[in-house]
Design a protein around this motif. Structure first.
Motif, short mmCIF file in Angstrom:
data_model
loop_
_atom_site.label_atom_id
_atom_site.label_comp_id
_atom_site.label_asym_id
_atom_site.label_seq_id
_atom_site.Cartn_x
_atom_site.Cartn_y
_atom_site.Cartn_z
N PHE A 151 -3.12 -13.79 -4.23
CA PHE A 151 -1.71 -13.66 -4.45
C PHE A 151 -0.77 -14.51 -4.69
O PHE A 151 0.01 -14.19 -5.70
CB PHE A 151 -1.44 -13.05 -2.96
N GLU A 199 -8.49 -3.18 -9.43
CA GLU A 199 -7.38 -3.37 -8.44
C GLU A 199 -6.18 -4.13 -8.95
O GLU A 199 -5.01 -3.81 -8.57
CB GLU A 199 -7.81 -4.23 -7.22
N VAL A 211 1.65 -5.36 -9.42
CA VAL A 211 3.19 -5.11 -9.55
C VAL A 211 3.30 -6.37 -10.91
O VAL A 211 4.45 -6.09 -11.46
CB VAL A 211 3.88 -5.69 -8.36
N GLN A 232 4.92 -8.32 2.95
CA GLN A 232 5.07 -7.58 1.68
C GLN A 232 4.36 -6.17 1.35
O GLN A 232 3.07 -6.33 1.53
CB GLN A 232 5.13 -8.34 0.44
N PRO A 281 4.32 -3.42 -1.50
CA PRO A 281 5.01 -2.68 -2.62
C PRO A 281 4.88 -1.17 -2.49
O PRO A 281 3.96 -0.51 -2.20
CB PRO A 281 4.30 -2.99 -3.99
N HIS A 302 2.31 12.40 -6.57
CA HIS A 302 1.41 12.86 -7.52
C HIS A 302 0.14 13.04 -6.46
O HIS A 302 -0.97 12.66 -6.90
CB HIS A 302 1.14 12.27 -8.77
N LYS A 343 -5.86 -4.62 1.21
CA LYS A 343 -6.17 -4.02 -0.18
C LYS A 343 -5.88 -2.75 -0.19
O LYS A 343 -4.82 -2.16 -0.82
CB LYS A 343 -7.66 -4.16 -0.55
N ASP A 344 -6.51 -1.84 0.65
CA ASP A 344 -6.31 -0.47 0.49
C ASP A 344 -5.42 0.02 1.94
O ASP A 344 -5.60 -0.58 2.94
CB ASP A 344 -7.66 0.15 0.67
#
Lengths: 845, 437
Positions: free
Chosen positions: A349, A381, A386, B334, B336, B372, B428-429
């Protein structure tokens, strides 16, 4: 250090001063202080000097105060002294006459009791860079090299290099290089030794341009006694000096494998050094020493992996990046050796995007059957990342892996999933990739087209993606039901589409579609051509006009032009040639690796040090550039003589003349000679030169050759059954080098020389002459007893095919290592026999 | 061969400027500054700039640009290491490294530069050796007023800073009392990178660790630094990424490590003891890298609950798995969210997390358009940043720090400190569920 004088008080903190009034003010104060014997004069002087230096740092021109500074320079305060020296060193060149005034006290200080003062003065004296003061430098330097204090000797050694830059003759006349060399091999202080080596390398490299003796001296630096002497002391050196010694060792030519293993064992623990520069320099030694031993070379890769990865993790982002660039280079050279370490190259990251980009390239390179699934999963992935540029790169990486042919099936599915992500840039990038994939694997068209057909062209904003979609619409219009209508709607929106790239593709796609489904496309075609013809963009206009006239002339021809049967693309062009990559590898642990281009592309010639390879052919040999230059030049000299003498064979004369001209173009960077230009040389061009040759003046040949920059090959003739060699083959260094980079190794052999031959091989020339008499020409050579390295070439008589040979001769063992590359691989064996018999005859005649 | 060395402030002012070879044309610092400014805005260019044959190599330390220029093709690592070292030596002398301290002491910095580089060739960078050639007294800046700098400049990333910094005192300055305090600092600093799958399974993990030392001991006594006895180095290739097999066992396995040149490894193979005579100033005794699985300090689960077509709720659970007497700070999480999110409202913000506790963050999202179906594809991954003092993920320990005694009364202060920082801590998920409403 509180300022006591009121004059100095107003600038107690050295803030950024402003301009001329400040300088005038400073001059004024200096003048007052010059003769002052006030008790606080020293403190005041210090403060004023400090302000002067502060101005200097800020870039204000303070040279006007030179005279005043010199007047104040007689001081016993070391701090003031140093500031004064700094100032004088920076401005002496502009005031050579006034600088003379400083000589006096500098010379006196050079004889001071305190070695620190002596060293300081000597360093400043040598830094004046004023040519007419040279006479004052030589004596202090010679004494300095013999000074009891290592500090002074260390400064004197570097001082010798400084003197050389001011006046080369003064330095050589005083025989300083000899003193430096003696000191290098005897001084107990490691830094003195290192500085001697620095100075010698610099002096001799520059001197070598004009003196053969200096060139030989450079060779002695790479000789076994010097290299081993320095390597055995490696732990005494500072880490920076260690890098210097290691760099020297990486250019050493070992005479046998034992030497190689000795060096590697000695340096093994350097790979554990916390300083990345030392580790990289050590790796360079390991890699270069083992070049000829495939197995060991591979083991070296395994050994250096862990230290490199540790260095990537430690240190600042800048340091990591530099190490990662080197790792990148190694991964690109031997991807399969890193295929199990793929997780180390996953992006983190916190990685800056330039690091991520490198990692993506490495992941792409190391993908193979066993890890493709994991790598592609990881890359997918990133596609949602972003960080848009990285997301784009990731998608491209997935596509590249697909083009490498591993597990294409699964990857195509992934790519098609990207299209469902419904992000504009993802869709655009993916379309470009799908297009490329289809060019390589047309068999996938069915699956892809089903998905692509569902994409609305309105959703794609990026010209590249749009162009790719349009290409597919045109190419596969027979399978895509809607193709003509989508194209038609695109044509209707012609005015809203501003990118010429898209318009060009649209023109072609509509044409293609027209030939496949004429009734449905006819209307659109008319509209497209009309729109294209009225377009102001030259290319778009021209292509529309071209299609229009083509159709007018004969629709059948037009169809053959627009819709020819296509072959799948097997390999996409690599952007960097293998030779370029090799050259960067040769320059391991240098900026070349970071820039990803060889040094000649970004450094001036004068600034290439002893370690740099020059761009001409001599870089194929190791070390000893200058002798090679000399030899090559001699060879050309001979050719020139040939040219003057031979009048009988006119055609040969023609080609000979063009070869003669390569003496003048010899040093042109080889990248100027675009390889495409050479490879596109058609028989017509050859015959053009050949026909001009005998008739016109040689001058025109010269210019032609300069344009093409290549050695002209002779027209083919029926080849005789037994291998005989062309007595006067012509091959210019650039072509040799290119061929050497391109051709695969045909043969690698070891053979013996006669004992007499080995004994008589005192310099490269003797063998070169001998081989020439056997119609084998030398293009470059180098080395020194007992190791010589030669590059030979020969040409099959009456054919265009060349044989290229790398021959490493060890006179001690009377053995030679041969590497043969041939345009015509089938004749390599025969040539090898011929070459070996010629070699074994050496010394017997 | 270095042509010039200079330090520029964030605004591009010259703080020090030294030309060693007089071969680079004027205005190089301005060219560099423009390039870097431009480069920061546009990430397309990544190589250090080369303009008209001049190579510019720089590191950014404490917000300042340390730059060298060179005309030749030298080793970039050498120059970068040298620049870092110059910054570190300067810090050793000034106590604090920032624009203010450099401006106040620029004459001293010039003195250092004179000795560190001669005619473009690196000479000595040893803080100790340099002492005999430095005549200026450092002018101290008030360290308390300034944001403290980390023990290693490498941890300076933006405004993030290390807690528990080593003292900010110069190696040469005499203290008011006249007598120097005898002390030595050993910091074990670990940067960890972990990637979790949604089920909490660790996909990749790595520790980049450093043992940093800063010595203020007089008379250069020998030091013995003992590490875990069961420490082993080097992993066989086949198991290098097999995370399951190695967990559970208590031993610390380093993939690889490197050492400062003052370290003697004579007894390292026998009892994992490093022997060294620490040079003055700050330096890394040892760097190491571990890919062995370790117990991550935080478990994070992320869940998005869809509450209708244009609303969703994000649920982030963070559980601190370290002991209760340790507190993590400077935590940021964080995540997104989809680009069409219009509004987000939070219920809790965590600043510091005490060990063995659990925190939940709830955020309500409102979307401008209907999602969606698969929000999780548009959101995440979750990234976490933190610093945990007195905690180390690898379990690498300094068993003891022994200083060769000069006399019975000689008992210098010894500070051994641990800190763990997130380098890349990614979940990740994101789990997805649909809330009935």
């Amino acid at each position: 250090m509180a300022p006591t004088a009121p004059t100095a008080a107003k600038s107690a903190s050295p803030s950024q001063p402003s301009g001329k009034s400040e300088v005038a003010d400073l001059k004024q104060q200096l003048r007052q202080l010059a003769g002052s014997r006030a008790p606080d004069a020293d403190d005041q002087r210090r403060d004023v000097f400090k302000r002067v230096i502060s101005c200097m740092t800020a870039g204000i021109d303070v040279s006007a105060a030179f005279g005043e500074m010199v007047l104040c320079s007689a001081t016993s305060d070391v701090v003031t002294k140093k500031m004064c020296y700094l100032y004088v060193g920076a401005h002496a060149r502009a005031h050579p006459d006034l600088a003379l005034l400083t000589i006096n006290f500098l010379q006196r200080d050079c004889r001071d009791q305190d070695p620190t003062i002596r060293g300081l003065a000597l360093r400043s004296l040598c830094s004046l860079r004023v040519p007419n003061l040279v006479e004052y430098l030589v004596t202090p330097l010679t004494t300095g090299l013999k000074d009891p204090s290592a500090y002074v000797r260390m400064i004197a050694a570097v001082g010798a290099a400084k003197l050389y830059h001011i006046s080369a003759t003064a330095c050589i006349d005083a025989d300083l290089p000899a003193s430096l060399k003696a000191l290098m091999l005897s001084d107990p202080d490691a830094q003195v030794v290192a500085n001697c080596l620095h100075a010698l390398q610099e002096i001799w490299t520059l001197e070598a341009a004009s003196s053969e003796a200096a060139a030989r001296e450079i060779e002695t630096l790479y000789s076994k006694p010097v290299v081993f002497y320095l390597l055995n002391k490696i732990k005494e050196f500072s880490e920076w000096a260690q890098c210097l010694v290691l760099e020297l060792a990486s250019k050493f030519l070992p005479s046998d494998n034992n030497e190689i293993f000795d060096i590697m064992n000695l340096l093994e623990d350097r790979l554990q050094h916390a300083n990345g520069a030392v580790v990289l320099a050590t790796i360079k030694v390991f890699l270069h020493l083992t070049m000829s031993m495939t197995d060991v070379h591979q083991q070296v890769y395994e050994r250096i992996k862990a230290p490199l990865l540790t260095l990537v993790g430690a240190g600042s982002p800048e340091q990591s990046y530099s190490v990662l660039c080197h790792l990148h280079l190694l991964v690109m050279r031997a991807p399969m050796l890193f295929s199990s370490d793929y997780k180390s190259f996953y992006c983190q990251f916190s990685d800056p995007s330039y690091v991520k980009k490198l990692k993506l390239e490495m992941l792409t390179a190391i993908a193979n059957e066993s890890n493709t699934y994991e790598i592609v999963t990881e890359l997918c992935e990133y596609a949602g990342n972003v960080d848009v540029p990285i997301a784009r790169e990731s998608i491209r990486a997935v596509g590249k892996i697909a083009l490498q042919q591993y597990d294409v099936n699964a990857i195509v599915d992934r790519l098609l999933q990207f299209l469902e992500m419904d992000k504009d840039f993802v869709t655009a990038e993916t379309l470009v990739l799908v297009k490329d994939l289809l060019r390589k694997y047309p068999q996938w068209s069915h699956d892809c087209i089903a998905v692509v057909g569902n994409i609305s062209s309105k959703n794609i904003q990026e010209p590249k993606g749009k162009a790719a979609l349009i290409w597919m619409l045109g190419e596969y219009s027979q399978d895509m039901h809607d193709a003509p209508y989508i194209l038609e709607s695109l044509v209707e929106n012609w005015d809203e589409e501003h990118s010429p790239e898209v318009r060009l593709h649209l023109l072609t796609a509509v044409m293609k579609c027209f030939f496949k489904r004429p009734p449905e496309t006819q209307k659109a075609l008319g509209a497209t051509l009309a729109a294209g013809l009225s377009n102001t963009h030259q290319d778009v206009h021209d292509r529309a006009l071209f299609y229009y006239r083509l159709l007018q002339y004969d629709p059948n021809v037009a169809e053959r032009v627009v819709n020819p049967p296509k072959q799948a693309v097997s390999v996409f062009a690599d952007t960097q040639s293998g030779e370029m990559k090799d050259r960067i590898f040769d320059e391991f642990n240098s900026l070349s690796v970071v820039y990803q281009k060889p040094s000649y592309m970004f450094t001036d010639k004068e600034h290439r040090g002893p370690f740099e390879y020059s761009e001409d052919l001599t870089n194929l040999t190791v070390g000893a550039e200058t002798t090679e230059n000399v030899i090559s030049a001699q060879r050309y000299q001979e050719n020139d003589n040939d040219l003057l003498l031979s009048t009988s064979d006119k055609e040969d004369n023609g080609t000979r003349a063009s070869n003669g001209s390569s003496t003048s173009t010899y040093n042109a960077p080889s990248d100027l000679i675009g390889s495409s230009l050479i490879s596109s040389q058609t028989p017509a061009e050859t015959s053009l030169i050949n026909t001009i040759g005998p008739t016109s003046s040689s001058q025109s040949n010269f210019s032609l050759d300069d344009l093409l920059g290549l050695g002209v090959t002779e027209s083919p003739a029926p080849s005789p059954p037994v291998l005989s060699l062309n007595s006067k083959p012509v091959l210019d260094p650039g072509t040799f080098q290119r061929k050497w980079g391109q051709l695969a190794l045909a043969l690698s052999q070891e053979c013996s020389l006669s004992p007499q031959g080995a004994a008589s091989l005192m310099n490269p020339q003797s063998l070169i002459r001998h081989m020439q008499s056997n119609y084998i020409q030398c293009i470059a050579s180098g080395g020194q007893p007992p190791n010589y390295k030669f590059f030979f070439y020969a040409q099959k008589d009456g054919a265009t095919a060349f044989f290229l040979v790398e021959c490493i001769v060890n006179t001690a063992s009377a053995k030679a290592q041969l590497k043969i590359k041939a345009d015509d691989g089938t004749a390599a064996e025969a040539f090898s026999t011929l070459f070996q018999s010629a070699l074994s005859q050496f010394g017997l005649s | 061969m270095i042509s010039q060395f200079f330090v520029l402030s964030q605004r591009g002012d010259h703080i020090v400027f030294r030309d060693y070879r007089g071969e680079v044309p004027k205005g190089s610092a301005e060219i560099f500054f423009r390039k870097v400014k431009f480069w920061n805005d546009d990430e397309a260019e990544e190589a250090p700039p080369n303009v008209d044959g001049v190579n510019y190599i720089h590191v950014k330390v404490a917000g300042l640009f340390f730059v060298v220029t060179t005309m030749v093709n030298v080793s970039p690592s050498l120059l970068l290491e040298l620049l870092q070292r110059i910054a570190r030596v300067t810090k050793d002398y000034l106590g604090v490294l920032n624009e203010d301290s450099l401006r106040k002491n620029f004459i001293l910095v010039y003195e250092l530069l004179d000795e560190v580089i001669d005619f473009g060739y690196p000479q000595t960078t040893s803080t100790e050796v340099l002492k005999s050639y430095i005549f200026n007294e450092p002018i101290m800046v008030d360290a308390g007023r300034l944001p403290p700098l980390g023990p290693a400049a490498m941890f300076m990333q933006g405004t993030k800073r290390m807690p528990g910094t080593a003292v900010t005192k110069s190696v040469v300055a005499t203290e008011p009392g006249g007598k120097k305090r005898e002390e030595i600092f050993v910091d074990i600093i670990e940067k960890i990178s972990v990637t979790f799958s949604s089920s909490g399974y660790i996909l990749t993990s790595e520790i980049d660790g450093t043992i940093q030392m800063k010595s203020y001991l007089s008379g250069n006594p020998e030091i013995r630094l003992a590490l875990n006895e069961d420490l082993s180095i080097g992993r066989t290739r086949s198991s290098s990424h097999d995370y399951r097999s190695s967990s559970g066992s208590g031993t610390v396995i380093l993939d690889d490590c490197n050492f400062h040149e003052s370290v003697h490894l004579d007894s390292f193979d026998i009892d994992r003891t490093l022997t060294l005579i620490p040079p003055d100033g700050e330096f890394a005794v040892m760097n190491y890298r571990i890919t062995q699985e370790f117990k991550p300090p935080f478990r994070v689960t992320a869940l998005i609950e869809e509450a209708g077509p244009s609303r969703a709720e994000v649920l982030l659970k963070i559980r601190a798995e370290f002991s209760a007497n340790v507190t993590a700070n400077t935590i940021t999480v964080q995540m997104p969210v989809p680009s069409y999110t219009m509004r987000a409202s939070f219920e809790l913000e965590a600043g510091a997390i005490v060990g063995a506790s659990e925190h939940t963050l709830r955020a309500k999202l409102t979307f401008s358009q209907e999602s969606h179906g698969n929000i999780t594809k548009e959101a995440g991954p979750v990234n976490m940043n933190f610093t945990i003092p007195m905690y180390n993920a690898s379990k690498l320990q300094v068993r003891y720090l022994q200083i060769a005694k000069k006399s019975k009364t000689y008992n210098p202060y010894r500070w051994v400190r641990y800190v763990t920082q997130a380098n890349s801590y990614i979940i990740k998920d994101i789990q997805n569920s649909i809330k009935e409403c």
